[in-house]
Design a protein around this motif. Sequence first.
Motif, PDB file in Angstrom:
ATOM      1  N   ALA A  49      59.316  80.314  56.993  1.00  0.00           N
ATOM      2  CA  ALA A  49      58.682  79.191  57.679  1.00  0.00           C
ATOM      3  C   ALA A  49      59.704  78.276  58.340  1.00  0.00           C
ATOM      4  N   THR A  50      60.982  78.393  57.958  1.00  0.00           N
ATOM      5  CA  THR A  50      62.029  77.558  58.555  1.00  0.00           C
ATOM      6  C   THR A  50      62.896  78.399  59.477  1.00  0.00           C
ATOM      7  N   PRO A  51      63.420  77.799  60.563  1.00  0.00           N
ATOM      8  CA  PRO A  51      64.246  78.552  61.509  1.00  0.00           C
ATOM      9  C   PRO A  51      65.509  79.094  60.855  1.00  0.00           C
ATOM     10  N   SER A  52      65.928  80.290  61.300  1.00  0.00           N
ATOM     11  CA  SER A  52      67.134  80.942  60.785  1.00  0.00           C
ATOM     12  C   SER A  52      67.906  81.564  61.944  1.00  0.00           C
ATOM     13  N   PRO A  53      69.210  81.737  61.793  1.00  0.00           N
ATOM     14  CA  PRO A  53      69.975  82.426  62.840  1.00  0.00           C
ATOM     15  C   PRO A  53      69.384  83.811  63.112  1.00  0.00           C
ATOM     16  N   GLY A  54      69.299  84.154  64.387  1.00  0.00           N
ATOM     17  CA  GLY A  54      68.719  85.424  64.787  1.00  0.00           C
ATOM     18  C   GLY A  54      67.262  85.339  65.182  1.00  0.00           C
ATOM     19  N   ASP A  55      66.595  84.208  64.883  1.00  0.00           N
ATOM     20  CA  ASP A  55      65.208  84.043  65.302  1.00  0.00           C
ATOM     21  C   ASP A  55      65.119  83.969  66.827  1.00  0.00           C
ATOM     22  N   LEU A  56      64.024  84.441  67.360  1.00  0.00           N
ATOM     23  CA  LEU A  56      63.758  84.381  68.795  1.00  0.00           C
ATOM     24  C   LEU A  56      62.756  83.272  69.063  1.00  0.00           C
ATOM     25  N   GLU A  57      62.986  82.484  70.127  1.00  0.00           N
ATOM     26  CA  GLU A  57      62.171  81.296  70.343  1.00  0.00           C
ATOM     27  C   GLU A  57      61.795  81.136  71.809  1.00  0.00           C
ATOM     28  N   GLY A  58      60.744  80.359  72.028  1.00  0.00           N
ATOM     29  CA  GLY A  58      60.319  80.003  73.364  1.00  0.00           C
ATOM     30  C   GLY A  58      59.386  78.811  73.311  1.00  0.00           C
TER      31      GLY A  58
ATOM     32  N   ILE B 194      51.540  70.252  77.780  1.00  0.00           N
ATOM     33  CA  ILE B 194      50.184  70.524  78.254  1.00  0.00           C
ATOM     34  C   ILE B 194      49.210  69.673  77.460  1.00  0.00           C
ATOM     35  N   ARG B 195      47.978  69.579  77.955  1.00  0.00           N
ATOM     36  CA  ARG B 195      46.945  68.810  77.282  1.00  0.00           C
ATOM     37  C   ARG B 195      46.138  69.713  76.348  1.00  0.00           C
ATOM     38  N   PRO B 196      45.709  69.200  75.185  1.00  0.00           N
ATOM     39  CA  PRO B 196      44.797  69.980  74.344  1.00  0.00           C
ATOM     40  C   PRO B 196      43.546  70.365  75.127  1.00  0.00           C
ATOM     41  N   GLY B 197      43.064  71.566  74.902  1.00  0.00           N
ATOM     42  CA  GLY B 197      41.930  72.084  75.650  1.00  0.00           C
ATOM     43  C   GLY B 197      42.328  73.035  76.753  1.00  0.00           C
ATOM     44  N   THR B 198      43.651  73.184  76.980  1.00  0.00           N
ATOM     45  CA  THR B 198      44.128  74.072  78.043  1.00  0.00           C
ATOM     46  C   THR B 198      43.987  75.533  77.617  1.00  0.00           C
ATOM     47  N   GLU B 199      43.522  76.366  78.538  1.00  0.00           N
ATOM     48  CA  GLU B 199      43.404  77.801  78.287  1.00  0.00           C
ATOM     49  C   GLU B 199      44.359  78.565  79.198  1.00  0.00           C
ATOM     50  N   GLY B 200      44.630  79.807  78.860  1.00  0.00           N
ATOM     51  CA  GLY B 200      45.487  80.647  79.682  1.00  0.00           C
ATOM     52  C   GLY B 200      46.950  80.267  79.655  1.00  0.00           C
ATOM     53  N   VAL B 201      47.407  79.617  78.594  1.00  0.00           N
ATOM     54  CA  VAL B 201      48.812  79.223  78.475  1.00  0.00           C
ATOM     55  C   VAL B 201      49.670  80.467  78.223  1.00  0.00           C
ATOM     56  N   VAL B 202      50.787  80.556  78.914  1.00  0.00           N
ATOM     57  CA  VAL B 202      51.722  81.661  78.720  1.00  0.00           C
ATOM     58  C   VAL B 202      53.040  81.082  78.210  1.00  0.00           C
ATOM     59  N   VAL B 203      53.452  81.517  77.038  1.00  0.00           N
ATOM     60  CA  VAL B 203      54.716  81.072  76.440  1.00  0.00           C
ATOM     61  C   VAL B 203      55.660  82.270  76.406  1.00  0.00           C
ATOM     62  N   ARG B 204      56.830  82.118  76.989  1.00  0.00           N
ATOM     63  CA  ARG B 204      57.804  83.204  77.080  1.00  0.00           C
ATOM     64  C   ARG B 204      58.895  83.021  76.032  1.00  0.00           C
ATOM     65  N   VAL B 205      59.101  84.018  75.202  1.00  0.00           N
ATOM     66  CA  VAL B 205      60.197  84.016  74.235  1.00  0.00           C
ATOM     67  C   VAL B 205      61.449  84.451  74.973  1.00  0.00           C
ATOM     68  N   ASP B 206      62.400  83.518  75.135  1.00  0.00           N
ATOM     69  CA  ASP B 206      63.559  83.806  75.978  1.00  0.00           C
ATOM     70  C   ASP B 206      64.885  83.347  75.381  1.00  0.00           C
ATOM     71  N   THR B 207      64.881  82.928  74.098  1.00  0.00           N
ATOM     72  CA  THR B 207      66.106  82.394  73.489  1.00  0.00           C
ATOM     73  C   THR B 207      66.306  83.010  72.112  1.00  0.00           C
ATOM     74  N   ARG B 208      67.552  83.295  71.773  1.00  0.00           N
ATOM     75  CA  ARG B 208      67.882  83.781  70.429  1.00  0.00           C
ATOM     76  C   ARG B 208      68.715  82.728  69.724  1.00  0.00           C
ATOM     77  N   ARG B 209      68.238  82.285  68.566  1.00  0.00           N
ATOM     78  CA  ARG B 209      68.925  81.234  67.819  1.00  0.00           C
ATOM     79  C   ARG B 209      70.226  81.783  67.220  1.00  0.00           C
ATOM     80  N   GLU B 210      71.304  81.060  67.431  1.00  0.00           N
ATOM     81  CA  GLU B 210      72.619  81.473  66.909  1.00  0.00           C
ATOM     82  C   GLU B 210      72.924  80.762  65.604  1.00  0.00           C
TER      83      GLU B 210
END
Length: 410
Positions: free
Chosen positions: A380-389, A394-410
């Motif tokens: 449940a807590t971030p660790s080195p090697g985790d991938l993030e994006g 945005i406002r609550p109620g928004t649909e069609g949100v696209v979140v891109r995982v593009d970072t690797r935690r060092e």
Amino acid sequence: MTWFVPFAVLMTAAALFCVIHPLLRQHAGPLQGPAQSSANLAILRQQARELDAQLAAGDLAPADHAQARAELERRVAEEVAAPAPLVQAPPQRLLAGIVALLVPLLAAGLYWYAGNPAAHAVMSGSAPPLRPDHEISAAQVSTLLQRLADRLRNAPDDADGWYMLARSYTAIGRHHDAELAYQRLIVLVPDDPDVLADYADAAATAQGGSLQGKPVELVRSALALLPDHPKALALAGSAAFERGDFKAAANWWERMLPALDGDAELRRTTLANIADARQRAGEPVSTTTESPSAGAGQAISGTVTIAPELLKHVTPGATVFVYARAPGGAGPPLAVQRLSVGRWPLAFRLDDTMSMLPQLKLSGAKEVVVGVRVSAQGRATPSPGDLEGHSQPIRPGTEGVVVRVDTRRE
């Protein structure tokens, strides 16, 4: 001082009468113990560990952690408030004799330790210095428990006493001693599902948290006696999840749901665990909520994608955490969904049923940022090697949100 001693003796005698009189009468208590409370406490302990982990990782501000812990402690106090007799029993003459002996001794000892005996000497000017510290140390707690254990050697058939000793050992972290106490208790009360489930929990903790082996056998015995026992069902699901049988884990946890109708937060936590197990098993997971009116109009839905160059870092069965948080990252997440890596893109939906605290909901925020973290260890807590994006605000109620995982935690 002359009036105090007879008054104290009189009050002690009155207290003894109130305690001993019911023990000397034939009485009957419910056969089943606090099964519901045991299951709820197991879930509350898990939530407390997750909050502490988030604080240690810097994902939760100290003030928010204190507020969340206070709420959990309040709920724990409510769970343990109700007494629960163990079994139907005849007059407890032996216990009455023990109480009659111990209450005066404990009253005098506690008064001497925690009271103010020196106050009676103040009038004569010969008062000794007061103790600077009235806190009971861990050594004193151990001494009290040792005395209880010594008394039980002289009264080995006192099931209530063994149950108290086992639970006390569990509470202070002496899990191996708790397991030994349960071993004696199970001889006296072999067919009580509450005892079997608590014994399984203690045995699992004593062997490093694994439910395999003896603990799962105890769980099966509890369920054979009471198929809908909440704590036994929770442990059976955890044991199945541990050995990778995610479909069975979801099935066990679903059987718990009728017992959780009185606690919406624990029910939501269990539903999230069921959804995670279903997804890990490759089964379809419903994204509908049980209560459409609970902030349903403020839900956020969309998909999670991943940068192609990061695919090589994704391990099969990795856990994906999707969460909504206030812009800037202050405070705990307003909603969290736990998924498993499957085919990309992954669909998600966040709403008020996934909030960590009842007073902090997605529908109450003006703007949020949706974050994604892929964890190979499922922590449940971030660790080195985790991938993030992260998304843009945005406002609550928004649909069609696209979140891109593009970072690797060092």
